[in-house]
Design a protein around this motif. Structure first.
Motif, PDB file in Angstrom:
ATOM      1  N   TYR A  60       0.802  -1.228  -0.096  1.00  0.00           N
ATOM      2  CA  TYR A  60      -0.004   0.141   0.114  1.00  0.00           C
ATOM      3  C   TYR A  60       0.782   1.357   0.044  1.00  0.00           C
ATOM      4  CZ  TYR A  60      -3.735   3.269   1.115  1.00  0.00           C
ATOM      5  OH  TYR A  60      -4.359   4.340   0.900  1.00  0.00           O
ATOM      6  N   ALA A  61       1.873   1.238   0.607  1.00  0.00           N
ATOM      7  CA  ALA A  61       2.744   2.558   0.984  1.00  0.00           C
ATOM      8  C   ALA A  61       3.417   2.940  -0.524  1.00  0.00           C
ATOM      9  CB  ALA A  61       3.824   2.253   1.953  1.00  0.00           C
ATOM     10  N   VAL A  62       3.973   1.554  -1.132  1.00  0.00           N
ATOM     11  CA  VAL A  62       4.678   1.596  -2.579  1.00  0.00           C
ATOM     12  C   VAL A  62       3.555   2.337  -3.585  1.00  0.00           C
ATOM     13  CG1 VAL A  62       5.809   0.548  -4.324  1.00  0.00           C
ATOM     14  CG2 VAL A  62       6.594   0.032  -1.794  1.00  0.00           C
ATOM     15  N   TRP A  63       2.330   1.681  -3.519  1.00  0.00           N
ATOM     16  CA  TRP A  63       1.482   2.019  -4.291  1.00  0.00           C
ATOM     17  C   TRP A  63       1.011   3.646  -4.178  1.00  0.00           C
ATOM     18  CZ3 TRP A  63      -4.187   2.783  -3.164  1.00  0.00           C
ATOM     19  CH2 TRP A  63      -4.986   2.635  -4.356  1.00  0.00           C
ATOM     20  N   THR A  64       0.617   3.927  -2.870  1.00  0.00           N
ATOM     21  CA  THR A  64       0.463   5.238  -2.924  1.00  0.00           C
ATOM     22  C   THR A  64       1.564   6.149  -3.055  1.00  0.00           C
ATOM     23  OG1 THR A  64       0.878   5.222  -0.515  1.00  0.00           O
ATOM     24  CG2 THR A  64      -1.527   4.847  -1.042  1.00  0.00           C
ATOM     25  N   GLY A  65       2.549   5.849  -2.771  1.00  0.00           N
ATOM     26  CA  GLY A  65       3.921   6.564  -2.999  1.00  0.00           C
ATOM     27  C   GLY A  65       4.410   6.956  -4.687  1.00  0.00           C
ATOM     28  N   ILE A  66       3.953   5.967  -5.375  1.00  0.00           N
ATOM     29  CA  ILE A  66       4.334   5.991  -6.807  1.00  0.00           C
ATOM     30  C   ILE A  66       2.937   6.888  -7.358  1.00  0.00           C
ATOM     31  CG2 ILE A  66       3.702   4.830  -9.171  1.00  0.00           C
ATOM     32  CD1 ILE A  66       5.019   2.386  -7.717  1.00  0.00           C
ATOM     33  N   ALA A  85      11.656  24.649  -4.497  1.00  0.00           N
ATOM     34  CA  ALA A  85      12.564  23.619  -4.009  1.00  0.00           C
ATOM     35  C   ALA A  85      11.882  22.721  -2.704  1.00  0.00           C
ATOM     36  CB  ALA A  85      13.723  24.379  -3.137  1.00  0.00           C
ATOM     37  N   PRO A  86      11.201  23.241  -1.733  1.00  0.00           N
ATOM     38  CA  PRO A  86      10.678  22.329  -0.977  1.00  0.00           C
ATOM     39  C   PRO A  86       9.739  21.262  -1.555  1.00  0.00           C
ATOM     40  CG  PRO A  86      10.438  24.780  -0.216  1.00  0.00           C
ATOM     41  CD  PRO A  86      10.982  24.713  -1.566  1.00  0.00           C
ATOM     42  N   ARG A  87       8.831  21.666  -2.570  1.00  0.00           N
ATOM     43  CA  ARG A  87       8.082  20.853  -3.085  1.00  0.00           C
ATOM     44  C   ARG A  87       9.024  19.516  -3.621  1.00  0.00           C
ATOM     45  NH1 ARG A  87       2.914  20.662  -5.860  1.00  0.00           N
ATOM     46  NH2 ARG A  87       2.531  22.480  -4.921  1.00  0.00           N
ATOM     47  N   PHE A  88      10.195  19.815  -4.210  1.00  0.00           N
ATOM     48  CA  PHE A  88      10.944  18.835  -4.801  1.00  0.00           C
ATOM     49  C   PHE A  88      11.595  17.947  -3.585  1.00  0.00           C
ATOM     50  CE2 PHE A  88      10.840  21.379  -8.880  1.00  0.00           C
ATOM     51  CZ  PHE A  88      10.321  20.371  -9.582  1.00  0.00           C
ATOM     52  N   MET A  89      12.107  18.606  -2.466  1.00  0.00           N
ATOM     53  CA  MET A  89      12.347  17.698  -1.343  1.00  0.00           C
ATOM     54  C   MET A  89      11.662  16.864  -0.990  1.00  0.00           C
ATOM     55  SD  MET A  89      14.848  20.700   0.705  1.00  0.00           S
ATOM     56  CE  MET A  89      13.753  22.086   0.731  1.00  0.00           C
ATOM     57  N   ALA A  90      10.183  17.348  -0.764  1.00  0.00           N
ATOM     58  CA  ALA A  90       9.172  16.458  -0.110  1.00  0.00           C
ATOM     59  C   ALA A  90       9.074  15.366  -1.104  1.00  0.00           C
ATOM     60  CB  ALA A  90       7.622  17.488  -0.071  1.00  0.00           C
ATOM     61  N   ILE A  91       8.948  15.611  -2.411  1.00  0.00           N
ATOM     62  CA  ILE A  91       8.733  14.538  -3.270  1.00  0.00           C
ATOM     63  C   ILE A  91       9.964  13.691  -3.194  1.00  0.00           C
ATOM     64  CG2 ILE A  91       8.839  13.932  -5.915  1.00  0.00           C
ATOM     65  CD1 ILE A  91       7.522  16.687  -6.241  1.00  0.00           C
ATOM     66  N   GLY A  92      11.012  14.118  -3.057  1.00  0.00           N
ATOM     67  CA  GLY A  92      12.428  13.301  -2.751  1.00  0.00           C
ATOM     68  C   GLY A  92      12.337  12.388  -1.618  1.00  0.00           C
ATOM     69  N   LEU A  93      11.829  12.930  -0.587  1.00  0.00           N
ATOM     70  CA  LEU A  93      11.600  12.248   0.682  1.00  0.00           C
ATOM     71  C   LEU A  93      10.540  11.215   0.593  1.00  0.00           C
ATOM     72  CD1 LEU A  93      11.598  15.229   3.454  1.00  0.00           C
ATOM     73  CD2 LEU A  93      13.291  13.381   3.351  1.00  0.00           C
ATOM     74  N   ILE A  94       9.337  11.355  -0.352  1.00  0.00           N
ATOM     75  CA  ILE A  94       8.548  10.424  -0.475  1.00  0.00           C
ATOM     76  C   ILE A  94       9.143   9.046  -1.296  1.00  0.00           C
ATOM     77  CG2 ILE A  94       6.529   9.744  -1.716  1.00  0.00           C
ATOM     78  CD1 ILE A  94       5.571  12.523  -1.220  1.00  0.00           C
ATOM     79  N   VAL A  95       9.879   9.451  -2.381  1.00  0.00           N
ATOM     80  CA  VAL A  95      10.803   8.501  -3.043  1.00  0.00           C
ATOM     81  C   VAL A  95      11.580   7.716  -2.043  1.00  0.00           C
ATOM     82  CG1 VAL A  95      12.606   8.155  -5.046  1.00  0.00           C
ATOM     83  CG2 VAL A  95      10.553   9.492  -5.196  1.00  0.00           C
ATOM     84  N   ALA A  96      12.488   8.417  -1.375  1.00  0.00           N
ATOM     85  CA  ALA A  96      13.329   7.649  -0.577  1.00  0.00           C
ATOM     86  C   ALA A  96      12.824   6.768   0.362  1.00  0.00           C
ATOM     87  CB  ALA A  96      14.303   8.827   0.211  1.00  0.00           C
ATOM     88  N   GLY A  97      11.626   7.224   1.377  1.00  0.00           N
ATOM     89  CA  GLY A  97      10.743   6.216   2.115  1.00  0.00           C
ATOM     90  C   GLY A  97      10.319   5.128   1.227  1.00  0.00           C
ATOM     91  N   VAL A  98       9.599   5.064   0.099  1.00  0.00           N
ATOM     92  CA  VAL A  98       9.158   4.183  -0.658  1.00  0.00           C
ATOM     93  C   VAL A  98      10.369   3.177  -1.031  1.00  0.00           C
ATOM     94  CG1 VAL A  98       7.942   3.540  -2.987  1.00  0.00           C
ATOM     95  CG2 VAL A  98       6.987   5.137  -1.550  1.00  0.00           C
ATOM     96  N   VAL A  99      11.353   3.637  -1.507  1.00  0.00           N
ATOM     97  CA  VAL A  99      12.700   2.879  -2.009  1.00  0.00           C
ATOM     98  C   VAL A  99      12.881   1.928  -0.677  1.00  0.00           C
ATOM     99  CG1 VAL A  99      15.025   2.781  -2.765  1.00  0.00           C
ATOM    100  CG2 VAL A  99      13.186   4.169  -3.861  1.00  0.00           C
TER     101      VAL A  99
END
Length: 107
Positions: A60-66, A85-99
């Motif tokens: 579920y986390a990977v699905w919602t993260g994607i 920049a804050p938006r891109f940092m937040a997106i990067g944190l989501i990617v890092a968490g999902v990976v």
């Protein structure tokens, strides 16, 4: 195979999120409404198929993260959402968490 199904389900989540935005509030006269319905149904079906073999929390986390990352990027490209920049940092944190979550999950 379950990871492939999950990746496809996540990609379809992006499709249905964008179609939902384009549907005008699920106006039945709008083709985007039908794209939303089809993509959402297929996305959930693929998620359910992946859940046969993957832990529910991980899947579920990977699905919602994607979906979240894809929708955020699509919003930047298609709708001119703010590219800050804050938006891109937040997106990067989501990617890092999902990976990270996918890497520590065994299936």
């Amino acid at each position: 195979m379950p990871w492939l199904l999950l990746g496809l389900a996540g990609a379809l989540e992006v499709v249905w999120a964008i179609a939902l935005k384009a549907s005008g509030g699920l106006d039945l006269r709008t083709p985007a409404t039908y794209l939303f319905l089809g993509a959402a149904a297929l996305s959930f079906w693929l998620l359910a198929a992946a859940l046969r073999d993957l832990p529910v929390g991980t899947a579920y986390a990977v699905w919602t993260g994607i979906g979240a990352v894809g929708a955020a990027i699509a919003g930047l490209v298609l709708y001119g959402d703010p590219a800050t920049a804050p938006r891109f940092m937040a997106i990067g944190l989501i990617v890092a968490g999902v990976v990270w979550l996918a890497a520590v999950s065994h299936a």
